[in-house]
Motif scaffolding. Structure first.
Motif, PDB file in Angstrom:
ATOM      1  N   VAL A 180     -23.732  38.679 -20.032  1.00 40.23           N
ATOM      2  CA  VAL A 180     -23.076  38.086 -21.197  1.00 40.23           C
ATOM      3  C   VAL A 180     -21.574  38.044 -20.975  1.00 40.23           C
ATOM      4  CG1 VAL A 180     -22.602  38.325 -23.672  1.00 40.23           C
ATOM      5  CG2 VAL A 180     -24.918  38.754 -22.804  1.00 40.23           C
ATOM      6  N   GLY A 181     -21.002  39.171 -20.592  1.00 42.13           N
ATOM      7  CA  GLY A 181     -19.557  39.244 -20.407  1.00 42.13           C
ATOM      8  C   GLY A 181     -19.024  38.280 -19.363  1.00 42.13           C
ATOM      9  N   GLN A 182     -19.670  38.246 -18.206  1.00 41.06           N
ATOM     10  CA  GLN A 182     -19.190  37.349 -17.152  1.00 41.06           C
ATOM     11  C   GLN A 182     -19.324  35.887 -17.568  1.00 41.06           C
ATOM     12  OE1 GLN A 182     -20.530  38.204 -13.144  1.00 41.06           O
ATOM     13  NE2 GLN A 182     -20.514  40.395 -13.536  1.00 41.06           N
ATOM     14  N   THR A 183     -20.417  35.544 -18.218  1.00 44.21           N
ATOM     15  CA  THR A 183     -20.619  34.160 -18.667  1.00 44.21           C
ATOM     16  C   THR A 183     -19.570  33.777 -19.700  1.00 44.21           C
ATOM     17  OG1 THR A 183     -22.992  34.317 -18.215  1.00 44.21           O
ATOM     18  CG2 THR A 183     -22.267  32.560 -19.715  1.00 44.21           C
ATOM     19  N   VAL A 184     -19.349  34.646 -20.675  1.00 41.32           N
ATOM     20  CA  VAL A 184     -18.372  34.374 -21.733  1.00 41.32           C
ATOM     21  C   VAL A 184     -16.972  34.221 -21.142  1.00 41.32           C
ATOM     22  CG1 VAL A 184     -17.196  35.425 -23.725  1.00 41.32           C
ATOM     23  CG2 VAL A 184     -19.707  35.361 -23.628  1.00 41.32           C
ATOM     24  N   LEU A 185     -16.581  35.110 -20.252  1.00 45.14           N
ATOM     25  CA  LEU A 185     -15.235  35.030 -19.677  1.00 45.14           C
ATOM     26  C   LEU A 185     -15.036  33.735 -18.892  1.00 45.14           C
ATOM     27  CD1 LEU A 185     -14.754  38.761 -18.626  1.00 45.14           C
ATOM     28  CD2 LEU A 185     -13.672  37.566 -20.555  1.00 45.14           C
ATOM     29  N   THR A 186     -16.055  33.300 -18.161  1.00 48.23           N
ATOM     30  CA  THR A 186     -15.929  32.038 -17.426  1.00 48.23           C
ATOM     31  C   THR A 186     -15.889  30.848 -18.373  1.00 48.23           C
ATOM     32  OG1 THR A 186     -16.994  32.977 -15.484  1.00 48.23           O
ATOM     33  CG2 THR A 186     -16.965  30.582 -15.638  1.00 48.23           C
ATOM     34  N   LEU A 187     -16.711  30.865 -19.424  1.00 50.20           N
ATOM     35  CA  LEU A 187     -16.669  29.780 -20.405  1.00 50.20           C
ATOM     36  C   LEU A 187     -15.284  29.703 -21.056  1.00 50.20           C
ATOM     37  CD1 LEU A 187     -20.195  30.227 -21.993  1.00 50.20           C
ATOM     38  CD2 LEU A 187     -19.425  28.267 -20.622  1.00 50.20           C
ATOM     39  N   LEU A 188     -14.681  30.845 -21.321  1.00 49.57           N
ATOM     40  CA  LEU A 188     -13.330  30.864 -21.889  1.00 49.57           C
ATOM     41  C   LEU A 188     -12.316  30.292 -20.899  1.00 49.57           C
ATOM     42  CD1 LEU A 188     -13.464  34.350 -23.625  1.00 49.57           C
ATOM     43  CD2 LEU A 188     -13.301  32.113 -24.780  1.00 49.57           C
ATOM     44  N   GLU A 189     -12.496  30.577 -19.615  1.00 48.82           N
ATOM     45  CA  GLU A 189     -11.622  29.983 -18.597  1.00 48.82           C
ATOM     46  C   GLU A 189     -11.715  28.460 -18.612  1.00 48.82           C
ATOM     47  OE1 GLU A 189     -12.356  31.342 -14.621  1.00 48.82           O
ATOM     48  OE2 GLU A 189     -11.645  33.365 -15.048  1.00 48.82           O
ATOM     49  N   HIS A 190     -12.906  27.966 -18.949  1.00 45.94           N
ATOM     50  CA  HIS A 190     -13.120  26.517 -19.045  1.00 45.94           C
ATOM     51  C   HIS A 190     -12.666  25.953 -20.398  1.00 45.94           C
ATOM     52  CE1 HIS A 190     -16.013  27.210 -15.647  1.00 45.94           C
ATOM     53  NE2 HIS A 190     -15.392  26.121 -15.243  1.00 45.94           N
ATOM     54  N   ARG A 191     -11.971  26.774 -21.170  1.00 40.93           N
ATOM     55  CA  ARG A 191     -11.393  26.370 -22.461  1.00 40.93           C
ATOM     56  C   ARG A 191     -12.442  25.982 -23.500  1.00 40.93           C
ATOM     57  NH1 ARG A 191      -6.679  27.839 -21.421  1.00 40.93           N
ATOM     58  NH2 ARG A 191      -5.278  26.910 -19.923  1.00 40.93           N
TER      59      ARG A 191
ATOM     60  N   ARG B 268     -13.326  43.492 -24.566  1.00 40.91           N
ATOM     61  CA  ARG B 268     -12.779  42.678 -23.468  1.00 40.91           C
ATOM     62  C   ARG B 268     -12.934  41.195 -23.763  1.00 40.91           C
ATOM     63  NH1 ARG B 268     -14.720  42.199 -17.227  1.00 40.91           N
ATOM     64  NH2 ARG B 268     -12.783  41.309 -16.433  1.00 40.91           N
ATOM     65  N   MET B 269     -14.121  40.791 -24.196  1.00 40.48           N
ATOM     66  CA  MET B 269     -14.340  39.370 -24.496  1.00 40.48           C
ATOM     67  C   MET B 269     -13.395  38.907 -25.606  1.00 40.48           C
ATOM     68  SD  MET B 269     -18.488  38.903 -24.072  1.00 40.48           S
ATOM     69  CE  MET B 269     -19.020  40.457 -24.811  1.00 40.48           C
ATOM     70  N   ALA B 270     -13.238  39.733 -26.637  1.00 39.73           N
ATOM     71  CA  ALA B 270     -12.335  39.381 -27.739  1.00 39.73           C
ATOM     72  C   ALA B 270     -10.894  39.272 -27.260  1.00 39.73           C
ATOM     73  CB  ALA B 270     -12.449  40.409 -28.861  1.00 39.73           C
ATOM     74  N   SER B 271     -10.490  40.174 -26.369  1.00 45.03           N
ATOM     75  CA  SER B 271      -9.103  40.149 -25.900  1.00 45.03           C
ATOM     76  C   SER B 271      -8.793  38.895 -25.085  1.00 45.03           C
ATOM     77  CB  SER B 271      -8.787  41.406 -25.076  1.00 45.03           C
ATOM     78  OG  SER B 271      -9.371  41.340 -23.791  1.00 45.03           O
ATOM     79  N   HIS B 272      -9.833  38.250 -24.570  1.00 46.04           N
ATOM     80  CA  HIS B 272      -9.637  37.014 -23.800  1.00 46.04           C
ATOM     81  C   HIS B 272      -9.908  35.761 -24.632  1.00 46.04           C
ATOM     82  CE1 HIS B 272      -8.726  38.690 -19.875  1.00 46.04           C
ATOM     83  NE2 HIS B 272      -9.549  39.664 -20.195  1.00 46.04           N
ATOM     84  N   GLY B 273     -10.194  35.930 -25.925  1.00 45.24           N
ATOM     85  CA  GLY B 273     -10.304  34.776 -26.804  1.00 45.24           C
ATOM     86  C   GLY B 273     -11.661  34.484 -27.397  1.00 45.24           C
ATOM     87  N   ALA B 274     -12.670  35.284 -27.087  1.00 43.08           N
ATOM     88  CA  ALA B 274     -13.981  35.081 -27.718  1.00 43.08           C
ATOM     89  C   ALA B 274     -13.901  35.532 -29.169  1.00 43.08           C
ATOM     90  CB  ALA B 274     -15.064  35.872 -26.988  1.00 43.08           C
TER      91      ALA B 274
END
Length: 176
Positions: free
Chosen positions: A106-117, A141-147
């Protein structure tokens, strides 16, 4: 737009697999909430994408969620490493994410999706990990990156928007 909309959402269901779920802390509760999200998505016409991590080893998706749709099989922990997943979530729809494990797939997928804006909304009570601390740190962590971090009920009622919605009764029954 801060509120979620059913017409612009895709539900992403990550790795609710038979051999993994017994090891997930509060797995029954996490699975129950994911089932609520999946049923609400079905009732409201929200498309869903399902993933399975190494199904030969972790088994197929649990029966309660198997009807979400055909699974995108992956070996990469990050579902974005699988071209079929990227095709399934292409576009600009908001992605409402539930799944296991919070700190890995979940975390890795979410962080990459956030990188893709992409707008990514993580349903906190519908994600799990084997160890509670791993889940909590992953959420932070996910929240700190914008989730955006929400609950199942928040998603359902934002998708409905009104008690006058034609699907209000069946969707509201999901949380009683």
């Amino acid at each position: 737009m801060p509120l979620l909309t059913a017409k612009n959402a895709t539900l992403v269901v990550i790795d609710f697999q038979a051999k993994l779920m017994p090891a997930i802390h509060d797995g029954e509760k996490v699975l129950l909430n994911a089932g609520r999200l999946a049923e609400a998505a079905r009732l409201l016409g929200v498309p869903a994408v399902l993933t399975e991590q190494y199904p030969r080893g972790l088994g197929a998706t649990v029966p309660a969620l198997a009807e979400v749709g055909p699974a995108v099989t992956k070996m990469s922990f990050d579902a974005c490493g699988e071209p079929a997943f990227l095709e399934a979530v292409a576009g600009d729809r908001e992605l409402v994410v539930c799944g296991c494990e919070a700190h890995v797939c979940v975390g890795q997928t979410v962080l990459t999706l956030l990188e893709h804006r992409r707008r990514v909304v993580v349903v906190a009570d519908a994600i799990g990990s084997r160890v509670p601390q791993s889940r909590e740190i992953a959420l932070a962590r996910m929240a700190s990156h914008g989730a955006e971090i929400v609950t199942t009920e928040m998603v359902l009622f934002e998708w409905l928007r009104s008690a006058e919605h034609p699907q209000f009764r069946p969707v509201s029954k999901l949380i009683r």
